[in-house]
Design an enzyme around this catalytic site. Structure first.
Site, PDB file in Angstrom:
ATOM      1  N   THR A  20       0.806  -1.241   0.000  1.00 55.81           N
ATOM      2  CA  THR A  20       0.000   0.000   0.000  1.00 55.81           C
ATOM      3  C   THR A  20       0.834   1.284   0.000  1.00 55.81           C
ATOM      4  O   THR A  20       0.286   2.353   0.250  1.00 55.81           O
ATOM      5  CB  THR A  20      -0.963   0.028   1.216  1.00 55.81           C
ATOM      6  OG1 THR A  20      -0.179   0.012   2.412  1.00 55.81           O
ATOM      7  CG2 THR A  20      -1.921  -1.139   1.207  1.00 55.81           C
ATOM      8  N   TRP A  21       2.128   1.188  -0.283  1.00 53.33           N
ATOM      9  CA  TRP A  21       2.959   2.389  -0.322  1.00 53.33           C
ATOM     10  C   TRP A  21       2.503   3.256  -1.506  1.00 53.33           C
ATOM     11  O   TRP A  21       2.434   2.725  -2.628  1.00 53.33           O
ATOM     12  CB  TRP A  21       4.416   1.959  -0.469  1.00 53.33           C
ATOM     13  CG  TRP A  21       5.439   3.023  -0.246  1.00 53.33           C
ATOM     14  CD1 TRP A  21       5.290   4.198   0.426  1.00 53.33           C
ATOM     15  CD2 TRP A  21       6.803   2.991  -0.691  1.00 53.33           C
ATOM     16  NE1 TRP A  21       6.478   4.904   0.429  1.00 53.33           N
ATOM     17  CE2 TRP A  21       7.418   4.192  -0.247  1.00 53.33           C
ATOM     18  CE3 TRP A  21       7.573   2.067  -1.416  1.00 53.33           C
ATOM     19  CZ2 TRP A  21       8.756   4.488  -0.516  1.00 53.33           C
ATOM     20  CZ3 TRP A  21       8.900   2.357  -1.671  1.00 53.33           C
ATOM     21  CH2 TRP A  21       9.489   3.546  -1.218  1.00 53.33           C
ATOM     22  N   TYR A  52       3.613   5.369   5.529  1.00 54.12           N
ATOM     23  CA  TYR A  52       2.956   5.496   4.216  1.00 54.12           C
ATOM     24  C   TYR A  52       1.818   6.521   4.200  1.00 54.12           C
ATOM     25  O   TYR A  52       0.713   6.236   3.704  1.00 54.12           O
ATOM     26  CB  TYR A  52       2.423   4.138   3.738  1.00 54.12           C
ATOM     27  CG  TYR A  52       3.464   3.040   3.574  1.00 54.12           C
ATOM     28  CD1 TYR A  52       4.832   3.324   3.550  1.00 54.12           C
ATOM     29  CD2 TYR A  52       3.083   1.709   3.443  1.00 54.12           C
ATOM     30  CE1 TYR A  52       5.773   2.314   3.409  1.00 54.12           C
ATOM     31  CE2 TYR A  52       4.025   0.696   3.299  1.00 54.12           C
ATOM     32  CZ  TYR A  52       5.372   1.010   3.289  1.00 54.12           C
ATOM     33  OH  TYR A  52       6.285   0.015   3.149  1.00 54.12           O
TER      34      TYR A  52
HETATM   35  P1  NAP Z   1       5.746  -2.915  -6.595  1.00 58.75           P
HETATM   36  O1  NAP Z   1       4.654  -3.661  -5.948  1.00 58.75           O
HETATM   37  O2  NAP Z   1       6.962  -3.637  -7.023  1.00 58.75           O
HETATM   38  O3  NAP Z   1       5.223  -2.124  -7.863  1.00 58.75           O
HETATM   39  C1  NAP Z   1       4.152  -1.238  -7.790  1.00 58.75           C
HETATM   40  C2  NAP Z   1       3.940  -0.672  -9.183  1.00 58.75           C
HETATM   41  O4  NAP Z   1       3.520  -1.721 -10.048  1.00 58.75           O
HETATM   42  C3  NAP Z   1       2.859   0.384  -9.216  1.00 58.75           C
HETATM   43  O5  NAP Z   1       3.265   1.381 -10.124  1.00 58.75           O
HETATM   44  C4  NAP Z   1       1.658  -0.356  -9.746  1.00 58.75           C
HETATM   45  O6  NAP Z   1       0.789   0.449 -10.503  1.00 58.75           O
HETATM   46  C5  NAP Z   1       2.307  -1.347 -10.677  1.00 58.75           C
HETATM   47  N1  NAP Z   1       1.464  -2.533 -10.852  1.00 58.75           N
HETATM   48  C6  NAP Z   1       0.990  -3.365  -9.895  1.00 58.75           C
HETATM   49  N2  NAP Z   1       0.287  -4.369 -10.431  1.00 58.75           N
HETATM   50  C7  NAP Z   1       0.305  -4.169 -11.778  1.00 58.75           C
HETATM   51  C8  NAP Z   1      -0.243  -4.865 -12.866  1.00 58.75           C
HETATM   52  N3  NAP Z   1      -0.922  -6.000 -12.682  1.00 58.75           N
HETATM   53  N4  NAP Z   1      -0.017  -4.361 -14.128  1.00 58.75           N
HETATM   54  C9  NAP Z   1       0.690  -3.223 -14.313  1.00 58.75           C
HETATM   55  N5  NAP Z   1       1.248  -2.524 -13.309  1.00 58.75           N
HETATM   56  C10 NAP Z   1       1.046  -2.991 -12.044  1.00 58.75           C
HETATM   57  O7  NAP Z   1       6.250  -1.714  -5.672  1.00 58.75           O
HETATM   58  P2  NAP Z   1       6.146  -1.248  -4.181  1.00 58.75           P
HETATM   59  O8  NAP Z   1       4.862  -0.566  -3.939  1.00 58.75           O
HETATM   60  O9  NAP Z   1       7.413  -0.534  -3.886  1.00 58.75           O
HETATM   61  O10 NAP Z   1       6.214  -2.596  -3.301  1.00 58.75           O
HETATM   62  C11 NAP Z   1       5.072  -3.302  -2.868  1.00 58.75           C
HETATM   63  C12 NAP Z   1       4.797  -3.073  -1.394  1.00 58.75           C
HETATM   64  O11 NAP Z   1       5.879  -3.515  -0.583  1.00 58.75           O
HETATM   65  C13 NAP Z   1       4.663  -1.600  -0.996  1.00 58.75           C
HETATM   66  O12 NAP Z   1       3.462  -1.034  -1.466  1.00 58.75           O
HETATM   67  C14 NAP Z   1       4.812  -1.688   0.491  1.00 58.75           C
HETATM   68  O13 NAP Z   1       3.622  -2.157   1.089  1.00 58.75           O
HETATM   69  C15 NAP Z   1       5.934  -2.724   0.604  1.00 58.75           C
HETATM   70  N6  NAP Z   1       7.290  -2.115   0.708  1.00 58.75           N
HETATM   71  C16 NAP Z   1       7.984  -2.281   1.862  1.00 58.75           C
HETATM   72  C17 NAP Z   1       9.233  -1.711   2.009  1.00 58.75           C
HETATM   73  C18 NAP Z   1       9.991  -1.908   3.295  1.00 58.75           C
HETATM   74  O14 NAP Z   1      11.010  -1.240   3.512  1.00 58.75           O
HETATM   75  N7  NAP Z   1       9.547  -2.791   4.146  1.00 58.75           N
HETATM   76  C19 NAP Z   1       9.803  -0.971   0.974  1.00 58.75           C
HETATM   77  C20 NAP Z   1       9.091  -0.841  -0.217  1.00 58.75           C
HETATM   78  C21 NAP Z   1       7.835  -1.436  -0.352  1.00 58.75           C
HETATM   79  P3  NAP Z   1      -0.656   0.897  -9.949  1.00 58.75           P
HETATM   80  O15 NAP Z   1      -0.431   1.481  -8.596  1.00 58.75           O
HETATM   81  O16 NAP Z   1      -1.093   1.878 -10.987  1.00 58.75           O
HETATM   82  O17 NAP Z   1      -1.535  -0.316  -9.913  1.00 58.75           O
END
Ligand code: NAP
Length: 279
Positions: A20-21, A52
Site C-alpha cells: 500500500t505504499w 505510508y
Molecule cells: P511494486 O509492488 O513492485 O510495484 C508497484 C507498481 O507496479 C505500481 O506502479 C503499480 O501500478 C504497478 N502494478 C501493480 N500491479 C500491476 C499490474 N498488474 N499491471 C501493471 N502494473 C502494475 O512496488 P512497491 O509498492 O514498492 O512494493 C510493494 C509493497 O511492498 C509496498 O506497497 C509496500 O507495502 C511494501 N514495501 C515495503 C518496504 C519496506 O522497507 N519494508 C519498501 C518498499 C515497499 P498501480 O499502482 O497503478 O496499480
C-alpha cells in the site's frame, strides 16, 4: 489463492498479498476498490506502515466490515522504536486503521534504538492482544541472528525484504537463514517498484514466452517465480482493481522446473552484495 505458513502465526497467510505504499496518492475510491477486489480474490495479506502517509486510512475504508478476513500488517519507524515509542506508534496505527489489533507488527528497518527495547514493546503488545505477532524488515542474516539472540527462538514471524527479478540478493543468505529458522520471507517491491522488465527487452521476452504457455501474464509469472521457495510470500501494490485481479491470478500458477531455470538464466542472481539492498 495458495497459503503459506507465516513464522509462529497459527493460521496460514495468502502467498500473494497487497502492498500500500503510495496507494493514498491517486484516486482513493479506486484504491479502496482495488484492495477490496484483492480481498475478494484471496489476497488477504495487507501490508502498510505508519510511514505510508494516509495509506492506513485508505485501508480502514477497504477493510470496513471485513476485518476477520484480513491478515493486517503495519510497521513502526525506527525513529519511534523505543519501548514507549513503539507502543504509542502501534496505538496510532490501530486508530488510523480503525481496528483493535494487528496480525503482525514490524520494525521497518534497524535504527538507533537497541533491539531489546523494541522487542520488549512488541512482546507487551502481544500480551495486551494489540498485535498477534511481530517481525522485522530490511534485516540481513547477521541482523536476524542478533534479533534471535535478543528475542529467543521462534519469536520473529517474518522478515520483509526487497526482492524482484532484477534484485535477488536475499537468495544468498537471507532466505536460507529464514528457512532454517522458521521465519517467513515477505518480498516487497516484487515488480521492482516501477522497474518491471519491458516487453521489448530480451529478458522481458523470456517472461512473455513463459507466460504464454500458462495463459498468464509476465507479472503473474514473475510473482510465481519469486514465491517458488516455501518460505517466500509477495506483496505487490496495485491501485486499480484490474491490476489487483491480475496479481491475484499469480496465486494459481505453479512454474515447471525448466521455466524456473529459464528465468534464473534471464535474470541472473549475481554475487552477494556487502550490504542488503533496500528501497
Ligand atoms: P511494486 O509492488 O513492485 O510495484 C508497484 C507498481 O507496479 C505500481 O506502479 C503499480 O501500478 C504497478 N502494478 C501493480 N500491479 C500491476 C499490474 N498488474 N499491471 C501493471 N502494473 C502494475 O512496488 P512497491 O509498492 O514498492 O512494493 C510493494 C509493497 O511492498 C509496498 O506497497 C509496500 O507495502 C511494501 N514495501 C515495503 C518496504 C519496506 O522497507 N519494508 C519498501 C518498499 C515497499 P498501480 O499502482 O497503478 O496499480
Amino acid at each position: 489463492m495458495k497459503q503459506k505458513p507465516f513464522g509462529n502465526v497459527a493460521r496460514p497467510v495468502s502467498v500473494i498479498g497487497q502492498g500500500t505504499w503510495y496507494i493514498d496518492h491517486g484516486d482513493r475510491s479506486a484504491a479502496v476498490a482495488a484492495l477490496r477486489k484483492g480481498l475478494d480474490l484471496g489476497m488477504t495479506h495487507i501490508d502498510t506502515a505508519e510511514m505510508y502517509g494516509d495509506a492506513e486510512l485508505v485501508i480502514a475504508d477497504a477493510i470496513s466490515g471485513r476485518r476477520e478476513e484480513v491478515f493486517l500488517v503495519s510497521k513502526v519507524l525506527p525513529s519511534n522504536a523505543s519501548r514507549r515509542g513503539t507502543m504509542q506508534a502501534c496505538e496510532r496505527s490501530l486508530k488510523r486503521l480503525k481496528t483493535d489489533r494487528l496480525d503482525c507488527y514490524l520494525l521497518h528497518w534497524r535504527g538507533q534504538y537497541p533491539l531489546e527495547e523494541t522487542v520488549a514493546a512488541f512482546e507487551d503488545l502481544v500480551a495486551a492482544g494489540k498485535i498477534q505477532s511481530w517481525g522485522v524488515s530490511n534485516f540481513d542474516a547477521s541482523d536476524l541472528e542478533e534479533m534471535r539472540d535478543v528475542a529467543g527462538e521462534g519469536r520473529i514471524a517474518c522478515n520483509q525484504v526487497l526482492y524482484h527479478l532484477k534484485e535477488r540478493a536475499i537468495e544468498h543468505s537471507v532466505i536460507p537463514w529464514c528457512e532454517e529458522n522458521g521465519v517467513a520471507v515477505v518480498a516487497y517491491s516484487p515488480f521492482g517498484h516501477d522497474d518491471f522488465p519491458s516487453p521489448q527487452s530480451s529478458n522481458g521476452k523470456v517472461l512473455q514466452q513463459i507466460a504464454d504457455t500458462y495463459g498468464a501474464t509476465p507479472r503473474q509469472v514473475a510473482l510465481s517465480f519469486l514465491t517458488r521457495q516455501p518460505s517466500v510470500l509477495a506483496i505487490p501494490k496495485a491501485s486499480s482493481a484490474v491490476h489487483a485481479a491480475e496479481n491475484a491470478g499469480a496465486g494459481k500458477i505453479d512454474l515447471k522446473k525448466e521455466d524456473i531455470a529459464a528465468i534464473d538464466k534471464a535474470f541472473p542472481r549475481g554475487r552477494e552484495p556487502h550490504s542488503l539492498p533496500m528501497l
